[in-house]
Design a protein around this motif. Structure first.
Motif, PDB file in Angstrom:
ATOM      1  N   GLN B  15     -37.952   1.333  43.441  1.00  0.00           N
ATOM      2  CA  GLN B  15     -38.628   2.692  42.450  1.00  0.00           C
ATOM      3  C   GLN B  15     -38.111   3.944  43.041  1.00  0.00           C
ATOM      4  O   GLN B  15     -37.770   4.794  42.155  1.00  0.00           O
ATOM      5  CB  GLN B  15     -39.846   2.473  42.537  1.00  0.00           C
ATOM      6  CG  GLN B  15     -40.724   1.242  41.922  1.00  0.00           C
ATOM      7  CD  GLN B  15     -40.163   1.061  40.452  1.00  0.00           C
ATOM      8  OE1 GLN B  15     -39.953   1.806  39.683  1.00  0.00           O
ATOM      9  NE2 GLN B  15     -40.439  -0.289  40.031  1.00  0.00           N
ATOM     10  N   TYR B  17     -35.428   4.533  44.518  1.00  0.00           N
ATOM     11  CA  TYR B  17     -33.975   4.658  44.120  1.00  0.00           C
ATOM     12  C   TYR B  17     -33.992   4.777  42.691  1.00  0.00           C
ATOM     13  O   TYR B  17     -33.121   5.812  42.170  1.00  0.00           O
ATOM     14  CB  TYR B  17     -33.243   3.425  44.612  1.00  0.00           C
ATOM     15  CG  TYR B  17     -31.658   3.360  44.361  1.00  0.00           C
ATOM     16  CD1 TYR B  17     -31.152   4.096  45.466  1.00  0.00           C
ATOM     17  CD2 TYR B  17     -31.351   2.913  43.140  1.00  0.00           C
ATOM     18  CE1 TYR B  17     -29.696   4.042  45.110  1.00  0.00           C
ATOM     19  CE2 TYR B  17     -29.879   2.828  43.091  1.00  0.00           C
ATOM     20  CZ  TYR B  17     -28.945   3.419  44.007  1.00  0.00           C
ATOM     21  OH  TYR B  17     -27.736   3.572  43.635  1.00  0.00           O
ATOM     22  N   ALA B  18     -34.704   4.246  41.898  1.00  0.00           N
ATOM     23  CA  ALA B  18     -34.401   4.335  40.224  1.00  0.00           C
ATOM     24  C   ALA B  18     -34.904   5.540  39.973  1.00  0.00           C
ATOM     25  O   ALA B  18     -34.249   5.825  38.784  1.00  0.00           O
ATOM     26  CB  ALA B  18     -35.319   3.336  39.848  1.00  0.00           C
ATOM     27  N   ARG B  42     -31.520  -9.705  43.463  1.00  0.00           N
ATOM     28  CA  ARG B  42     -31.869 -10.081  42.092  1.00  0.00           C
ATOM     29  C   ARG B  42     -32.956  -9.545  41.799  1.00  0.00           C
ATOM     30  O   ARG B  42     -33.129  -9.048  40.614  1.00  0.00           O
ATOM     31  CB  ARG B  42     -32.371 -11.903  42.304  1.00  0.00           C
ATOM     32  CG  ARG B  42     -32.562 -12.257  40.917  1.00  0.00           C
ATOM     33  CD  ARG B  42     -33.629 -13.665  41.044  1.00  0.00           C
ATOM     34  NE  ARG B  42     -34.514 -13.615  42.012  1.00  0.00           N
ATOM     35  CZ  ARG B  42     -35.781 -13.300  41.525  1.00  0.00           C
ATOM     36  NH1 ARG B  42     -35.927 -12.754  40.396  1.00  0.00           N
ATOM     37  NH2 ARG B  42     -36.696 -13.015  42.382  1.00  0.00           N
ATOM     38  N   PHE B  44     -33.703  -6.484  42.498  1.00  0.00           N
ATOM     39  CA  PHE B  44     -33.222  -4.792  42.590  1.00  0.00           C
ATOM     40  C   PHE B  44     -32.668  -4.929  41.010  1.00  0.00           C
ATOM     41  O   PHE B  44     -33.100  -4.137  40.287  1.00  0.00           O
ATOM     42  CB  PHE B  44     -31.995  -4.655  43.536  1.00  0.00           C
ATOM     43  CG  PHE B  44     -31.713  -3.247  43.368  1.00  0.00           C
ATOM     44  CD1 PHE B  44     -32.242  -2.107  43.863  1.00  0.00           C
ATOM     45  CD2 PHE B  44     -30.453  -3.320  42.387  1.00  0.00           C
ATOM     46  CE1 PHE B  44     -31.477  -0.837  43.989  1.00  0.00           C
ATOM     47  CE2 PHE B  44     -29.722  -1.965  42.358  1.00  0.00           C
ATOM     48  CZ  PHE B  44     -30.153  -0.979  43.023  1.00  0.00           C
ATOM     49  N   LEU B  45     -31.734  -6.035  40.680  1.00  0.00           N
ATOM     50  CA  LEU B  45     -31.033  -5.758  39.370  1.00  0.00           C
ATOM     51  C   LEU B  45     -32.187  -5.974  38.337  1.00  0.00           C
ATOM     52  O   LEU B  45     -32.001  -5.398  37.133  1.00  0.00           O
ATOM     53  CB  LEU B  45     -29.934  -7.005  39.473  1.00  0.00           C
ATOM     54  CG  LEU B  45     -28.721  -6.680  40.273  1.00  0.00           C
ATOM     55  CD1 LEU B  45     -27.945  -8.049  40.473  1.00  0.00           C
ATOM     56  CD2 LEU B  45     -27.975  -5.522  39.611  1.00  0.00           C
ATOM     57  N   SER B  46     -33.168  -6.866  38.677  1.00  0.00           N
ATOM     58  CA  SER B  46     -34.005  -6.909  37.395  1.00  0.00           C
ATOM     59  C   SER B  46     -34.837  -5.757  37.255  1.00  0.00           C
ATOM     60  O   SER B  46     -35.160  -5.365  36.145  1.00  0.00           O
ATOM     61  CB  SER B  46     -34.903  -8.283  37.937  1.00  0.00           C
ATOM     62  OG  SER B  46     -36.100  -8.386  36.986  1.00  0.00           O
ATOM     63  N   GLU B  47     -35.182  -4.956  38.231  1.00  0.00           N
ATOM     64  CA  GLU B  47     -36.049  -3.738  38.148  1.00  0.00           C
ATOM     65  C   GLU B  47     -35.043  -2.665  37.394  1.00  0.00           C
ATOM     66  O   GLU B  47     -35.567  -1.820  36.470  1.00  0.00           O
ATOM     67  CB  GLU B  47     -36.356  -3.145  39.518  1.00  0.00           C
ATOM     68  CG  GLU B  47     -37.574  -3.724  40.275  1.00  0.00           C
ATOM     69  CD  GLU B  47     -38.725  -3.348  39.545  1.00  0.00           C
ATOM     70  OE1 GLU B  47     -39.025  -2.203  38.704  1.00  0.00           O
ATOM     71  OE2 GLU B  47     -39.907  -3.956  39.679  1.00  0.00           O
ATOM     72  N   MET B  48     -33.824  -2.512  37.759  1.00  0.00           N
ATOM     73  CA  MET B  48     -33.158  -1.685  37.447  1.00  0.00           C
ATOM     74  C   MET B  48     -32.667  -1.978  35.864  1.00  0.00           C
ATOM     75  O   MET B  48     -32.506  -0.951  35.088  1.00  0.00           O
ATOM     76  CB  MET B  48     -31.482  -1.608  38.064  1.00  0.00           C
ATOM     77  CG  MET B  48     -31.711  -1.062  39.643  1.00  0.00           C
ATOM     78  SD  MET B  48     -32.338   0.675  39.530  1.00  0.00           S
ATOM     79  CE  MET B  48     -31.026   1.549  39.344  1.00  0.00           C
ATOM     80  N   ASN B  49     -32.714  -3.095  35.522  1.00  0.00           N
ATOM     81  CA  ASN B  49     -32.646  -3.446  34.164  1.00  0.00           C
ATOM     82  C   ASN B  49     -33.852  -3.235  33.245  1.00  0.00           C
ATOM     83  O   ASN B  49     -33.638  -2.835  32.094  1.00  0.00           O
ATOM     84  CB  ASN B  49     -32.404  -5.185  34.013  1.00  0.00           C
ATOM     85  CG  ASN B  49     -31.649  -5.512  32.511  1.00  0.00           C
ATOM     86  OD1 ASN B  49     -30.994  -4.875  31.896  1.00  0.00           O
ATOM     87  ND2 ASN B  49     -32.137  -6.863  32.062  1.00  0.00           N
ATOM     88  N   LEU B  50     -35.060  -3.343  34.009  1.00  0.00           N
ATOM     89  CA  LEU B  50     -36.050  -2.926  32.983  1.00  0.00           C
ATOM     90  C   LEU B  50     -36.359  -1.342  33.035  1.00  0.00           C
ATOM     91  O   LEU B  50     -36.398  -0.711  31.821  1.00  0.00           O
ATOM     92  CB  LEU B  50     -37.541  -3.117  34.163  1.00  0.00           C
ATOM     93  CG  LEU B  50     -38.629  -2.635  33.698  1.00  0.00           C
ATOM     94  CD1 LEU B  50     -38.916  -3.147  32.538  1.00  0.00           C
ATOM     95  CD2 LEU B  50     -39.801  -3.090  34.767  1.00  0.00           C
ATOM     96  N   HIS B  51     -35.508  -0.464  34.228  1.00  0.00           N
ATOM     97  CA  HIS B  51     -35.356   0.810  34.092  1.00  0.00           C
ATOM     98  C   HIS B  51     -34.379   1.166  32.609  1.00  0.00           C
ATOM     99  O   HIS B  51     -34.694   2.114  31.806  1.00  0.00           O
ATOM    100  CB  HIS B  51     -34.817   1.540  35.124  1.00  0.00           C
ATOM    101  CG  HIS B  51     -36.090   1.955  35.986  1.00  0.00           C
ATOM    102  ND1 HIS B  51     -36.409   2.965  36.013  1.00  0.00           N
ATOM    103  CD2 HIS B  51     -36.537   1.320  37.010  1.00  0.00           C
ATOM    104  CE1 HIS B  51     -37.141   3.121  37.061  1.00  0.00           C
ATOM    105  NE2 HIS B  51     -37.473   2.015  37.497  1.00  0.00           N
ATOM    106  N   SER B  52     -33.296   0.331  32.789  1.00  0.00           N
ATOM    107  CA  SER B  52     -32.266   0.813  31.749  1.00  0.00           C
ATOM    108  C   SER B  52     -32.939   0.302  30.381  1.00  0.00           C
ATOM    109  O   SER B  52     -32.602   1.307  29.519  1.00  0.00           O
ATOM    110  CB  SER B  52     -31.098  -0.347  31.936  1.00  0.00           C
ATOM    111  OG  SER B  52     -30.113  -0.175  30.811  1.00  0.00           O
ATOM    112  N   THR B  53     -33.653  -0.701  30.154  1.00  0.00           N
ATOM    113  CA  THR B  53     -34.198  -0.879  28.757  1.00  0.00           C
ATOM    114  C   THR B  53     -35.345   0.175  28.367  1.00  0.00           C
ATOM    115  O   THR B  53     -35.164   0.300  27.426  1.00  0.00           O
ATOM    116  CB  THR B  53     -34.952  -2.226  28.901  1.00  0.00           C
ATOM    117  OG1 THR B  53     -33.756  -3.176  29.470  1.00  0.00           O
ATOM    118  CG2 THR B  53     -35.203  -2.797  27.666  1.00  0.00           C
ATOM    119  N   LEU B  54     -36.026   0.458  29.379  1.00  0.00           N
ATOM    120  CA  LEU B  54     -37.038   1.570  28.960  1.00  0.00           C
ATOM    121  C   LEU B  54     -36.397   2.639  28.707  1.00  0.00           C
ATOM    122  O   LEU B  54     -36.698   3.486  27.969  1.00  0.00           O
ATOM    123  CB  LEU B  54     -38.010   1.777  30.242  1.00  0.00           C
ATOM    124  CG  LEU B  54     -38.896   0.528  30.380  1.00  0.00           C
ATOM    125  CD1 LEU B  54     -39.909   0.707  31.536  1.00  0.00           C
ATOM    126  CD2 LEU B  54     -39.636   0.418  29.346  1.00  0.00           C
TER     127      LEU B  54
END
Lengths: 189, 444
Positions: B15, B17-18, B42, B44-54
């Motif tokens: 979080q 980092y993001a 895995r 990390f990428l899932s969290e960052m994908n969530l950020h990207s989508t939001l």
């Protein structure tokens, strides 16, 4: 019309067709490619900057794209290009910012390429789950992702404590993630 | 990563980092976990994908959504609209760019300038001016350059150029070097310092190095040159160099392990390289010699100070940021080289008007003059609360390689010990925090 003119006309037509094909593929897959890029970079602005370069490089190299019209193949190909653009971008800003090393970014990029289909399903699940939240909570959760907006600003407008809203955002994120996990599990069964 | 505490910790790190709020220690921790644990990657990428989508969904937020009625909708929606427009116009912009680029390609090809050298290493902010006055800050390792001028914009800048015959020259810090190779290499060091490892040159066409006060003719050697307005110091590590003082035309041969100082105030005579020392102190009260920053003379109440001055990297480099930097040259010009034993301590005194993260760094070189890296440590803003004056005492172990040199880490030493200290610097990022240095001491 002589041969030279005919050949030139044919060349122009082929270029136009290639251009249309590229724009169509890129437009349809831009979200997936951007998501890949964003997963590797610390801010949305970084991702926007890299995406412009990715678009240009993809076009320059599009003649070497040997895949068919399948979106998956195009995304995979574009993400390889995006990986190098991310690393190049990283070198530019690493001097002044705290960023992950090239080694770790490369590892993440490899993993991210493998999980492209999963990432797409995750995005769909997030969208679905977000729509299930009450509008007010959805708005609060998205405030941290909206330029010019922030939890502090929302807190000031509400007359609420920032700390309390942070706690609420954290809780909402958890709710969202649990919903996404359920959705993903349902898709897999 | 099955331990719940570790899981929670990883999530916090991701979080941070993001949201761009991670500190150096947390980044090291996150890096170590990601390097060794595929499951952490895995997540990390899932969290960052969530950020990207939001991020994406935030853009599509309906500005008429008045569920929070008291929000400044007009302001909010204009910002959202601005960013949405930016993103949705990406393709349109791309299309226009492609068409413009395609149509201009025949006209954009530069005249066939002779490429004389290749950038073989660089970091920090640099500016290259090519023939015809073209200015670029967007140079990269691997770029082939025609003759021109390369300028280090801050004390942290470093650049290495390799000529076709394998000769290399590098500048470090706030320096300015003009170079050309039309069958004979000709360099003009306007200011600052540079080092060169010169392949054997034709006796009829030696490499010529011009400074304001001297001309050096090089047939094949390793050397360093420091130049300022009134004097130039040439240090020869290998080979021989002919040095000519401009003011009177006097010249001498300078053998290996010797140096010469070309200045009107002293005899032009080669002297053996002085022994290195391990103790050093800045003398800012004497004036702004080999410093970078705004120097203010001392008064009865206040010591002389060197204020950090801003340098803004422009958008061409993708780094629209401002650094506020002050730097003090250590092993420069006539002074003996300063080499720090491993147990050395660096004491920096100064002031900071507002608490802020401060980067403290050392630039070092090998005894043969080759660049040996920049090492830095970051002290958080909390270290500077309470009063404006500060005193920082650092061990060499506190310093780690500047992240921008990571691509060279296999070639560079692990730390600054036993190397020649070229300069000591500090900076803040983004904010004018009123940083100034009043003294620097290096103690064994």
């Amino acid at each position: 019309m002589d041969d030279f003119a005919n050949n030139k006309q044919n060349d122009d037509l082929a270029k136009d067709q290639q251009y249309d094909r590229f724009v169509s593929l890129f437009a349809r897959q831009e979200r997936s490619i951007r998501s890949f890029v964003r997963s590797l970079l610390p801010t949305s602005n970084d991702a926007d900057d890299v995406m412009q370069e990715v678009g240009l490089v993809c076009w320059k190299k599009f003649s070497s794209f040997e895949g068919d019209e399948s979106p998956e193949e195009f995304v995979r190909w574009a993400c390889v290009i995006a990986r190098f653009e991310v690393l190049r971008h990283r070198r530019n800003f690493a001097r002044d910012r705290l960023v992950l090393s090239e080694e770790v970014l490369s590892l993440l990029a490899c993993d991210a390429e493998e999980r492209l289909p999963v990432a797409e399903r995750e995005r769909q699940a997030v969208e679905k789950c977000l729509n299930k939240l009450p509008p007010r909570e959805r708005r609060l959760l998205l405030s941290v992702h909206t330029p010019g907006d922030s939890i502090a600003k929302v807190a000031a407008e509400f007359g609420q404590e920032v700390r309390r809203l942070y706690t609420k955002v954290t809780a909402l994120r958890e709710v969202l993630k649990q919903c996404v996990s359920r959705q993903m599990a349902e898709l897999e069964t | 990563m099955s331990d719940p505490h570790t899981n929670q910790n990883l999530e916090t790190l991701i979080q941070q980092y993001a949201y761009g709020a991670i500190n150096a220690e947390q980044l090291d921790e996150l890096e170590a976990v990601l390097k060794s644990d595929p499951d952490a990657r895995r997540r990390f990428l899932s969290e960052m994908n969530l950020h990207s989508t939001l991020d994406d969904l935030a853009l599509s937020l309906d500005s008429d959504d008045s569920t929070i009625s008291s929000i400044d909708i007009a302001n909010h929606s204009s910002l959202v609209q601005s960013r949405r427009t930016k993103r949705t116009n990406l393709l349109a912009l791309l299309a226009v760019c492609l068409l413009v680029v395609a149509s201009l390609v025949p006209f954009m090809k530069p005249q066939q300038e002779q490429r004389v050298a290749l950038i073989s290493g660089m970091s920090g902010s640099l500016q290259w001016t090519g023939d015809g006055g073209r200015v670029s800050r967007n140079v990269e390792v691997g770029d082939e350059l025609s003759g021109g001028t390369i300028e280090g914009m801050t004390p942290e800048s470093w650049f290495e150029l390799t000529f076709e015959d394998g000769s290399t020259v590098s500048i470090s810090g706030h320096s300015m070097l003009t170079y050309a190779d039309n069958g004979q290499k000709v360099l003009h060091l306007k200011s600052g310092s540079f080092s060169a490892n010169v392949a054997k040159q034709s006796p009829q066409k030696p490499m010529l190095i011009h400074t304001r006060s001297a001309l050096f003719e090089v047939l094949g050697t390793r050397l360093n040159v420091d130049a300022d307005l009134s004097s130039s110091t040439l240090t020869v590590t290998e080979g021989r160099v002919r040095a000519t003082r401009r003011s009177d035309g006097e010249s001498v041969e300078v053998p290996a392990q010797h140096r010469v100082i070309a200045s009107i105030e002293r005899e032009l005579r080669p002297e053996k390289l002085p022994e290195s020392v391990s103790q050093w102190g800045s003398q800012l009260y004497h004036g702004p010699t080999t410093t970078y920053g705004k120097w203010i003379a001392g008064s009865e109440d206040l010591p002389a100070r060197l204020w950090a001055i801003p340098y803004t990297a422009d958008k061409e480099t993708g780094r629209d940021i401002t650094l506020y930097t002050a730097s003090v040259g250590v092993s420069t010009g006539e002074t003996p080289p300063v080499v720090l034993p491993p147990q050395s301590k660096i004491r920096i005194r100064g002031r900071l008007d507002h608490p802020n993260h401060v980067f403290f760094g050392l630039t070092v070189r090998h005894r043969n003059g080759d660049f040996a890296g920049r090492f830095q440590t970051i002290l958080p803003a909390e270290s500077f609360t309470g009063k404006n004056e500060f005193e920082v005492i650092l061990n060499l172990d506190d310093y780690s390689l500047d992240p921008s040199l990571e691509f060279l880490k296999e070639k560079l030493p692990k730390g600054p010990a036993e190397l020649i200290v070229e300069s000591v610097w500090c900076h803040t990022l983004f904010d004018q925090a009123g940083l100034a240095i009043t003294s620097v001491e290096l103690n064994p």
